[in-house]
Motif scaffolding. Structure first.
Motif, PDB file in Angstrom:
ATOM      1  N   GLU A  43       0.844  -1.198   0.000  1.00 14.36           N
ATOM      2  CA  GLU A  43       0.000   0.000   0.000  1.00 14.36           C
ATOM      3  C   GLU A  43       0.879   1.248   0.000  1.00 14.36           C
ATOM      4  O   GLU A  43       1.934   1.291   0.641  1.00 14.36           O
ATOM      5  CB  GLU A  43      -0.923  -0.008   1.207  1.00 14.36           C
ATOM      6  CG  GLU A  43      -1.975   1.085   1.182  1.00 14.36           C
ATOM      7  CD  GLU A  43      -3.001   0.941   2.275  1.00 14.36           C
ATOM      8  OE1 GLU A  43      -3.997   1.685   2.244  1.00 14.36           O
ATOM      9  OE2 GLU A  43      -2.794   0.085   3.167  1.00 14.36           O
ATOM     10  N   ASN A  44       0.446   2.248  -0.777  1.00 11.53           N
ATOM     11  CA  ASN A  44       1.159   3.529  -0.956  1.00 11.53           C
ATOM     12  C   ASN A  44       2.459   3.382  -1.737  1.00 11.53           C
ATOM     13  O   ASN A  44       3.300   4.286  -1.722  1.00 11.53           O
ATOM     14  CB  ASN A  44       1.435   4.196   0.392  1.00 11.53           C
ATOM     15  CG  ASN A  44       0.165   4.550   1.138  1.00 11.53           C
ATOM     16  OD1 ASN A  44      -0.824   4.953   0.528  1.00 11.53           O
ATOM     17  ND2 ASN A  44       0.175   4.382   2.453  1.00 11.53           N
ATOM     18  N   LYS A  87       0.110   5.747  -7.313  1.00 11.17           N
ATOM     19  CA  LYS A  87       0.474   5.394  -5.949  1.00 11.17           C
ATOM     20  C   LYS A  87      -0.644   4.529  -5.419  1.00 11.17           C
ATOM     21  O   LYS A  87      -1.725   5.019  -5.081  1.00 11.17           O
ATOM     22  CB  LYS A  87       0.648   6.666  -5.106  1.00 11.17           C
ATOM     23  CG  LYS A  87       1.190   6.413  -3.711  1.00 11.17           C
ATOM     24  CD  LYS A  87       1.429   7.726  -2.984  1.00 11.17           C
ATOM     25  CE  LYS A  87       2.049   7.476  -1.618  1.00 11.17           C
ATOM     26  NZ  LYS A  87       2.295   8.743  -0.882  1.00 11.17           N
ATOM     27  N   SER A  89      -3.303   2.105  -3.654  1.00 12.38           N
ATOM     28  CA  SER A  89      -3.989   2.036  -2.359  1.00 12.38           C
ATOM     29  C   SER A  89      -4.988   0.881  -2.406  1.00 12.38           C
ATOM     30  O   SER A  89      -5.157   0.225  -3.435  1.00 12.38           O
ATOM     31  CB  SER A  89      -4.709   3.359  -2.045  1.00 12.38           C
ATOM     32  OG  SER A  89      -5.762   3.575  -2.975  1.00 12.38           O
ATOM     33  N   LYS A  90      -5.656   0.652  -1.281  1.00 14.44           N
ATOM     34  CA  LYS A  90      -6.652  -0.422  -1.232  1.00 14.44           C
ATOM     35  C   LYS A  90      -7.775  -0.192  -2.236  1.00 14.44           C
ATOM     36  O   LYS A  90      -8.390  -1.138  -2.734  1.00 14.44           O
ATOM     37  CB  LYS A  90      -7.242  -0.511   0.176  1.00 14.44           C
ATOM     38  CG  LYS A  90      -6.277  -1.017   1.231  1.00 14.44           C
ATOM     39  CD  LYS A  90      -5.986  -2.496   1.040  1.00 14.44           C
ATOM     40  CE  LYS A  90      -5.139  -3.036   2.195  1.00 14.44           C
ATOM     41  NZ  LYS A  90      -4.825  -4.478   2.030  1.00 14.44           N
TER      42      LYS A  90
END
Length: 318
Positions: A43-44, A87, A89-90
């Motif tokens: 994540e990220n 970037k 993410s979920k």
């Protein structure tokens, strides 16, 4: 002053190396047999989702799992490929679709890309449908590049857990059915096992575990479903069950209706006549009652037998 003049060159060199040298990206990309691509990332983390073709593109577009669209024209596509950088993410987890348009072929080419936001170790395919009696491979891998693992282990839904490595081959499988695939390596962060012949005992949740250099074990789960001659889908099983319940209810209703109808008809039915019992004394009285009443004339018949032929009135005398 010379350093300031050479600064743009250093920045350009750093950008080129970060974009083109292998191993700079932490996320891992896996290609499937059906052409689908799987990306494992933290994540990220900054990742690149890319589409490639062997011929020049006219345009290219990405469809986000949540429906958002990203479009690129011929100015942005180079050498038969287009790339989008995000970037992750979920919210970006799921199946992406890449639409490729070419002038020579009017029908678009669609490529599927699965993006998974995971931890240190993750299953490449969390859901697998296997064919009964055929081999299938379960594969987990390190996410942060090709990080070596110290051991690889699996917990099947039924049976004993086991550990496995490249020393286990098809010639010496564990329990006669599990071996390590030849194209994988623990040094590359691959925790994998091939089931020689899938059976219905293999259906369920599998857990893969891998040990890293930090002394911790990281796990993920994989669900295996088996299709075959004696396997039906959940919808089919639900339909058959529902149909059986309806048939049972219909039979009960018909039975109750038949019972009520019989009870009604039985209430209207007249009882059978009782047989008349006539005693001997009563029979004698009935016979005496049938005797001729006094004063009633009863004709009598007298039969005479002629003593000689001439005495008969029907025979003429000679």
């Amino acid at each position: 002053m010379q350093i300031l003049k050479r600064l743009p060159f250093f920045l350009l060199t750093f950008y080129f190396l970060s974009e083109h040298l292998p191993g700079t990206a932490a996320f891992r990309v896996f290609d499937d047999v059906d052409g689908t691509e799987t990306i494992l990332a933290f994540e990220n983390e900054n990742i690149k989702i890319q589409c490639k073709t062997d011929v020049p593109m006219t345009y290219c577009g990405f469809l986000h799992p949540k429906g958002k669209r990203f479009s690129f024209t011929d100015r942005d596509v180079n050498d038969g490929q287009c790339t989008i950088k995000i970037k992750v993410s979920k919210n970006d987890d799921g199946e992406w679709k890449c639409h490729i348009g070419r002038q020579t072929v009017r029908v678009e080419t669609i490529k599927k890309i699965r993006v998974r936001v995971v931890n240190q170790v993750a299953a490449i395919h969390p859901n697998i449908t296997a064919v009964h009696g055929k081999p299938v491979t379960i594969h987990c891998a390190t996410t942060n590049g090709f990080v070596p693992i110290s051991y690889c282990r699996f917990e099947p839904p039924k049976g004993s857990p086991f550990n496995i490595d490249s020393a286990v081959t098809p010639k010496n499988p564990i329990l006669g059915k599990y071996f390590y695939p030849q194209n994988r390596s623990l040094d590359r962060g691959d925790c994998a096992v091939t089931i020689r012949k899938v059976k219905y005992d293999d259906v369920g949740i599998w857990t893969c575990g891998a040990g890293l250099d930090d002394g911790k074990e990281y796990t993920d789960v994989i669900r295996i479903d088996v299709e075959g001659l004696y396997t039906m889908s959940t919808a089919s099983a639900t339909g058959i069950t529902f149909g059986g319940i309806l048939i049972a209810i219909a039979l009960v209703i018909l039975g109750v209706m038949a019972w009520k109808k019989r009870a009604v008809l039985g209430g209207r039915r007249q009882p059978p006549p009782q047989p008349e019992v006539i005693e001997i004394q009563e029979l004698g009285q009935r016979q005496r009652s049938r005797s001729p009443e006094p004063g009633r004339m009863v004709p009598s018949v007298v039969v005479q037998s002629p003593s000689e032929p001439g005495a008969s009135p029907l025979i003429p005398k000679s």
